[in-house]
Design a protein around this motif. Structure first.
Motif: not given
Length: 119
Positions: A35-41, A106-111
């Motif tokens: 869920f954290s990966v999906v929400a960050g994306t 991580l995924f928020w800033t990367m995407v």
């Protein structure tokens, strides 16, 4: 008659399967990580920055806790999250906010960076 009912009530409330508790903890950790990966994306795609991104994480994490309670505890367990967790509020809400924050950031800033640089 009261002694037999108190013995059966104490026995039913004191039985906890260590294997079931470990399985529930692993399942909850997997759901939180995914869920954290999906929400960050999603936050990266939406272009959220600063406190708006962290507010999105808090709201999404609380929503995820509600979904877990509604789908896993109520639908499969007959109502009470305390049947599945030792301390439901701490494990579902408290640990949920802290366990996935690194994957989220991580995924928020990367995407967000990929979209803003290459988009």
């Amino acid at each position: 008659m009261s002694t037999s009912s108190s013995k059966s009530a104490g026995a039913s409330s004191g039985l906890i399967s260590a294997a079931a508790v470990a399985h529930n903890a692993r399942s909850l950790d997997f759901m939180r990580s995914l869920f954290s990966v999906v929400a960050g994306t999603a936050a990266g795609v939406l272009g959220l920055t600063g406190f708006a991104g962290f507010g999105f994480y808090i709201a999404a994490s609380l929503a995820m806790s509600a979904v877990i309670v509604a789908t896993k505890c109520v639908a499969h367990g007959g109502g009470s999250p305390s049947k599945f967790f030792k301390s439901p509020v701490s494990e579902l809400v408290g640990d949920g906010l802290t366990s996935g924050i690194f994957a989220y950031v991580l995924f928020w800033t990367m995407v967000n960076g990929i979209i803003r640089i290459y988009g």
